[in-house]
Design a protein around this motif. Sequence first.
Motif, PDB file in Angstrom:
ATOM      1  N   THR A  77       0.827  -1.204   0.000  1.00  0.00           N
ATOM      2  CA  THR A  77       0.000   0.000   0.000  1.00  0.00           C
ATOM      3  C   THR A  77       0.866   1.260   0.000  1.00  0.00           C
ATOM      4  OG1 THR A  77      -1.742  -1.184   1.179  1.00  0.00           O
ATOM      5  CG2 THR A  77      -1.851   1.203   1.234  1.00  0.00           C
ATOM      6  N   LEU A  78       1.921   1.263   0.801  1.00  0.00           N
ATOM      7  CA  LEU A  78       2.809   2.422   0.849  1.00  0.00           C
ATOM      8  C   LEU A  78       3.487   2.641  -0.501  1.00  0.00           C
ATOM      9  CD1 LEU A  78       4.131   4.720   2.426  1.00  0.00           C
ATOM     10  CD2 LEU A  78       5.904   3.085   3.129  1.00  0.00           C
ATOM     11  N   LYS A  79       3.977   1.568  -1.111  1.00  0.00           N
ATOM     12  CA  LYS A  79       4.617   1.699  -2.424  1.00  0.00           C
ATOM     13  C   LYS A  79       3.640   2.255  -3.455  1.00  0.00           C
ATOM     14  CE  LYS A  79       8.267  -1.699  -1.927  1.00  0.00           C
ATOM     15  NZ  LYS A  79       8.853  -2.955  -2.371  1.00  0.00           N
ATOM     16  N   ASN A  80       2.396   1.791  -3.417  1.00  0.00           N
ATOM     17  CA  ASN A  80       1.378   2.313  -4.344  1.00  0.00           C
ATOM     18  C   ASN A  80       1.093   3.783  -4.085  1.00  0.00           C
ATOM     19  OD1 ASN A  80       0.973   0.128  -5.965  1.00  0.00           O
ATOM     20  ND2 ASN A  80      -0.924  -0.521  -4.997  1.00  0.00           N
ATOM     21  N   MET A  81       1.008   4.156  -2.823  1.00  0.00           N
ATOM     22  CA  MET A  81       0.737   5.557  -2.492  1.00  0.00           C
ATOM     23  C   MET A  81       1.879   6.446  -2.996  1.00  0.00           C
ATOM     24  SD  MET A  81       0.251   7.457   1.166  1.00  0.00           S
ATOM     25  CE  MET A  81       1.984   7.311   1.530  1.00  0.00           C
ATOM     26  N   ILE A  82       3.105   6.009  -2.776  1.00  0.00           N
ATOM     27  CA  ILE A  82       4.258   6.790  -3.221  1.00  0.00           C
ATOM     28  C   ILE A  82       4.272   6.886  -4.746  1.00  0.00           C
ATOM     29  CG2 ILE A  82       6.788   6.821  -3.326  1.00  0.00           C
ATOM     30  CD1 ILE A  82       6.661   5.611  -0.429  1.00  0.00           C
ATOM     31  N   LYS A  83       3.975   5.778  -5.408  1.00  0.00           N
ATOM     32  CA  LYS A  83       3.942   5.772  -6.879  1.00  0.00           C
ATOM     33  C   LYS A  83       2.831   6.691  -7.402  1.00  0.00           C
ATOM     34  CE  LYS A  83       2.120   2.652  -9.921  1.00  0.00           C
ATOM     35  NZ  LYS A  83       1.676   1.307 -10.208  1.00  0.00           N
ATOM     36  N   ASN A  84       1.651   6.608  -6.814  1.00  0.00           N
ATOM     37  CA  ASN A  84       0.493   7.339  -7.332  1.00  0.00           C
ATOM     38  C   ASN A  84       0.427   8.804  -6.920  1.00  0.00           C
ATOM     39  OD1 ASN A  84      -0.475   5.043  -8.642  1.00  0.00           O
ATOM     40  ND2 ASN A  84      -1.611   4.368  -6.853  1.00  0.00           N
ATOM     41  N   TYR A  85       0.997   9.156  -5.762  1.00  0.00           N
ATOM     42  CA  TYR A  85       0.846  10.523  -5.255  1.00  0.00           C
ATOM     43  C   TYR A  85       2.152  11.301  -5.160  1.00  0.00           C
ATOM     44  CZ  TYR A  85      -3.852   9.027  -4.144  1.00  0.00           C
ATOM     45  OH  TYR A  85      -5.127   8.545  -4.239  1.00  0.00           O
ATOM     46  N   PHE A  86       3.284  10.599  -5.208  1.00  0.00           N
ATOM     47  CA  PHE A  86       4.571  11.277  -5.031  1.00  0.00           C
ATOM     48  C   PHE A  86       5.563  10.922  -6.139  1.00  0.00           C
ATOM     49  CE2 PHE A  86       2.574  10.933  -0.873  1.00  0.00           C
ATOM     50  CZ  PHE A  86       2.567  12.259  -0.490  1.00  0.00           C
ATOM     51  N   GLU A  87       5.037  10.591  -7.311  1.00  0.00           N
ATOM     52  CA  GLU A  87       5.844  10.310  -8.501  1.00  0.00           C
ATOM     53  C   GLU A  87       6.924   9.261  -8.229  1.00  0.00           C
ATOM     54  OE1 GLU A  87       7.230  14.118  -9.945  1.00  0.00           O
ATOM     55  OE2 GLU A  87       5.251  14.981  -9.599  1.00  0.00           O
ATOM     56  N   GLY A  88       6.614   8.331  -7.326  1.00  0.00           N
ATOM     57  CA  GLY A  88       7.555   7.255  -7.022  1.00  0.00           C
ATOM     58  C   GLY A  88       8.743   7.683  -6.183  1.00  0.00           C
ATOM     59  N   SER A  89       8.697   8.870  -5.604  1.00  0.00           N
ATOM     60  CA  SER A  89       9.844   9.423  -4.888  1.00  0.00           C
ATOM     61  C   SER A  89       9.612   9.437  -3.377  1.00  0.00           C
ATOM     62  CB  SER A  89      10.104  10.853  -5.378  1.00  0.00           C
ATOM     63  OG  SER A  89      11.019  11.507  -4.534  1.00  0.00           O
ATOM     64  N   TYR A  90      10.462   8.703  -2.651  1.00  0.00           N
ATOM     65  CA  TYR A  90      10.401   8.740  -1.192  1.00  0.00           C
ATOM     66  C   TYR A  90      10.800  10.126  -0.687  1.00  0.00           C
ATOM     67  CZ  TYR A  90       9.652   3.718  -0.924  1.00  0.00           C
ATOM     68  OH  TYR A  90       9.109   2.462  -1.031  1.00  0.00           O
ATOM     69  N   GLU A  91      11.715  10.774  -1.398  1.00  0.00           N
ATOM     70  CA  GLU A  91      12.141  12.128  -1.039  1.00  0.00           C
ATOM     71  C   GLU A  91      10.947  13.087  -1.070  1.00  0.00           C
ATOM     72  OE1 GLU A  91      15.104  15.665  -2.648  1.00  0.00           O
ATOM     73  OE2 GLU A  91      15.372  13.630  -3.412  1.00  0.00           O
ATOM     74  N   LYS A  92      10.099  12.962  -2.100  1.00  0.00           N
ATOM     75  CA  LYS A  92       8.914  13.827  -2.186  1.00  0.00           C
ATOM     76  C   LYS A  92       7.929  13.520  -1.059  1.00  0.00           C
ATOM     77  CE  LYS A  92       9.257  14.972  -7.021  1.00  0.00           C
ATOM     78  NZ  LYS A  92       8.626  15.068  -8.304  1.00  0.00           N
ATOM     79  N   LEU A  93       7.826  12.247  -0.668  1.00  0.00           N
ATOM     80  CA  LEU A  93       6.960  11.871   0.448  1.00  0.00           C
ATOM     81  C   LEU A  93       7.450  12.533   1.736  1.00  0.00           C
ATOM     82  CD1 LEU A  93       4.775  10.174   1.937  1.00  0.00           C
ATOM     83  CD2 LEU A  93       6.489   8.368   2.094  1.00  0.00           C
TER      84      LEU A  93
END
Length: 122
Positions: A77-93
């Motif tokens: 779920t976290l990976k999907n959220m990062i992919k869908n809302y933060f362009e796949g970037s943990y830095e953006k999260l």
Amino acid sequence: MEELTKTEEKIMQILWDIKKGFVKDVIAQMPEPKPPYNTISSVIRILEGKGFVGHKAYGKTHEYYPVITKMAYSKFTLKNMIKNYFEGSYEKLVSFMVNEKDLSNKEIKEIKDIIDKNFPKE
């Protein structure tokens, strides 16, 4: 693995908590008004079809248990959220979390401590 509906996720949360149980045990953990037995039974069978739940049969009665761990679904779920809302970037999260200013100084320190513990400076 696929995303669960809100209802499916609520049932999985219960199964993760109780470890195993019959449909009546799942319903007992739900808030009032309790949903119909057939509704929960159907959702559990859907979860079984999706590979999230297994069962042990006792005649016509089934005891259900999680096949997918809560941690595995959390990671998915976290990976999907990062992919869908933060362009796949943990830095953006992380940037989003910090910029929202909802984090207390204590929480920021705890996050820093976790990073330092898991990624020691060389």
